[in-house]
Design a protein around this motif. Structure first.
Motif, short mmCIF file in Angstrom:
data_model
loop_
_atom_site.label_atom_id
_atom_site.label_comp_id
_atom_site.label_asym_id
_atom_site.label_seq_id
_atom_site.Cartn_x
_atom_site.Cartn_y
_atom_site.Cartn_z
N GLN A 1 -38.82 -13.27 -33.83
CA GLN A 1 -37.83 -12.44 -33.15
C GLN A 1 -36.49 -13.19 -33.20
N ILE A 2 -35.46 -12.51 -33.70
CA ILE A 2 -34.14 -13.12 -33.76
C ILE A 2 -33.46 -12.89 -32.41
N ILE A 3 -33.10 -13.97 -31.75
CA ILE A 3 -32.45 -13.87 -30.44
C ILE A 3 -31.19 -14.72 -30.45
N SER A 4 -30.27 -14.37 -29.56
CA SER A 4 -29.13 -15.24 -29.28
C SER A 4 -29.28 -15.73 -27.85
N TYR A 5 -29.01 -17.01 -27.66
CA TYR A 5 -29.14 -17.63 -26.35
C TYR A 5 -27.80 -18.25 -25.99
N ASN B 1 -27.18 -18.74 -19.48
CA ASN B 1 -28.60 -18.54 -19.82
C ASN B 1 -28.94 -17.08 -20.14
N LYS B 2 -28.12 -16.45 -20.97
CA LYS B 2 -28.36 -15.07 -21.34
C LYS B 2 -29.05 -14.99 -22.70
N VAL B 3 -30.10 -14.17 -22.78
CA VAL B 3 -30.84 -13.97 -24.01
C VAL B 3 -30.64 -12.53 -24.48
N SER B 4 -30.31 -12.35 -25.77
CA SER B 4 -30.17 -11.02 -26.36
C SER B 4 -31.05 -10.93 -27.59
N TYR B 5 -31.70 -9.77 -27.77
CA TYR B 5 -32.53 -9.53 -28.95
C TYR B 5 -31.65 -8.91 -30.05
#
Length: 374
Positions: A329-333, A338-342
């Protein structure tokens, strides 16, 4: 003349105000505005304005190499300063091999046979925003081509250079070549501008363009080449106590970062940064992905598969955006809160993501209005 027409005319003749408005526009809209009048066209074509406009651009996406010569575009959600189209910057199909990106320009490699004798390399600098490209001179496969880098910093110059590092057959020393395309329709090539030798067992791990330097990360030392002054000097190597195997080495917004990774054995790592005067590395940030892994994968970090595709520097010193392939899964952190986005729910086949492994398989896409004269 109604009031709205009068206001529009006042705005249109206020160059300072127009400049501030144009700075927020994406590339395609900026090009269209340049067709409104000669004054607006001159403003959009001005180097100082172009430099200011480019400084506002952050990577809007990643061009990821998946399998064979297949590439996909992953749109970044938290790195943009302005709202941009969700469309791909260009159709990928079956492009040439992408080596790396630099401030909106891509360096691509092409191989072909000449006279059925020599397998030669052709290199192309490509702007995916404007769809313009230019070919650079070829290297014969008889030479060992260690690295080829674009050297382009719109904040300093509108010139685009290509720096090649190669070692001719039967020669012990490496040679640095520089190609420039300033206000011409062809590449000017200088003869070898610098020769140097490294130990026989030294291996070139990576090369990065940073603050007008090409930084070569060798296994036993780190070399820095000043593109304008053409000086070559040794700088401190990244902090590591063992042989470099898995790592991140990259530039973002004038910051040079290095991360030593242990793969699946640990998802805690330190981000180190080089001082601008090249005097030393310092600890910038310590990352702990345990909480991220629990929220994304619903499991502890033991046996977790991940790879770091990109690190993007935010406006604040401690504001970093990490782009990871976490269990396909490609995520940005985002580290500041501490925000995670898919990023790949609809765009990337999860089966192919096993090939998106490490920062060398991912290239920044940044809007650029750099144009090649043809």
């Amino acid at each position: 003349m109604n009031k709205n027409s009068i206001n529009a005319e006042l705005v249109g003749h206020n160059i300072d105000l127009v400049e501030q408005i144009l700075l927020f526009l994406p590339a395609k809209s900026l090009v269209h505005c340049g067709l409104v009048s000669k004054t607006w066209h001159a403003l959009a074509s001005d180097h100082e304005f172009a430099a200011l406009w480019q400084q506002r651009r952050l990577p809007s996406g990643l061009i990821c190499h998946l399998a064979s010569r297949n590439y996909t575009y992953i749109r970044l959600l938290d790195c943009q300063l302005e709202s941009e189209s969700r469309n791909k910057p260009f159709e990928f199909g079956n492009p040439e091999k992408i080596l790396h990106s630099c401030n909106g320009l891509l360096l691509c490699e092409k191989r072909y046979l000449e006279n059925r004798e020599y397998d030669k390399y052709g290199y192309m600098v490509y702007n995916p925003t404007t769809k313009q490209s230019a070919f650079v001179p070829q290297f014969c496969q008889l030479d060992e081509v260690a690295s080829v880098n674009i050297a382009y910093d719109p904040s300093k110059s509108s010139d685009c250079k290509v720096i090649g590092l190669r070692r001719p057959k039967f020669v012990s020393s490496y040679q640095i070549y520089k190609y420039s395309r300033l206000n011409t329709d062809y590449w000017r090539c200088w003869k070898p501008i610098k020769n140097f030798e490294v130990s026989n067992d030294s291996k070139l791990h990576d090369s990065v363009f940073w603050n007008n330097y090409i930084v070569w990360l060798w296994s036993d030392e780190t070399l820095c080449f000043d593109v304008d002054q053409e000086n070559l000097f040794v700088v401190p190597s990244p902090p590591t106590e063992k042989e470099i195997h898995s790592y991140y080495f990259g530039e973002s917004r004038g910051h040079l970062h290095f991360i030593l990774l242990d793969g699946c054995s640990s998802i805690r790592f330190d981000v180190h940064e080089m001082k601008r005067d090249c005097s030393k590395w310092f600890l910038k940030y310590s990352v702990d992905l345990c909480q991220v892994s629990r929220s994304v994968c619903k499991k502890k970090y033991n046996g977790l598969y991940y790879s770091l595709l990109s690190l993007i520097q935010g406006e604040n010193e401690q504001d970093l955006v990490l782009v990871l392939n976490l269990e396909r899964q490609i995520i940005s952190y985002r580290t500041d809160y501490n925000k995670v986005s898919y990023l790949n729910k609809e765009s990337v086949n999860s089966v192919l993501l096993r090939y998106a492994n490490g920062h060398k398989s991912a290239h920044h896409h940044i809007e650029s209005i750099f144009g090649f004269q043809v």
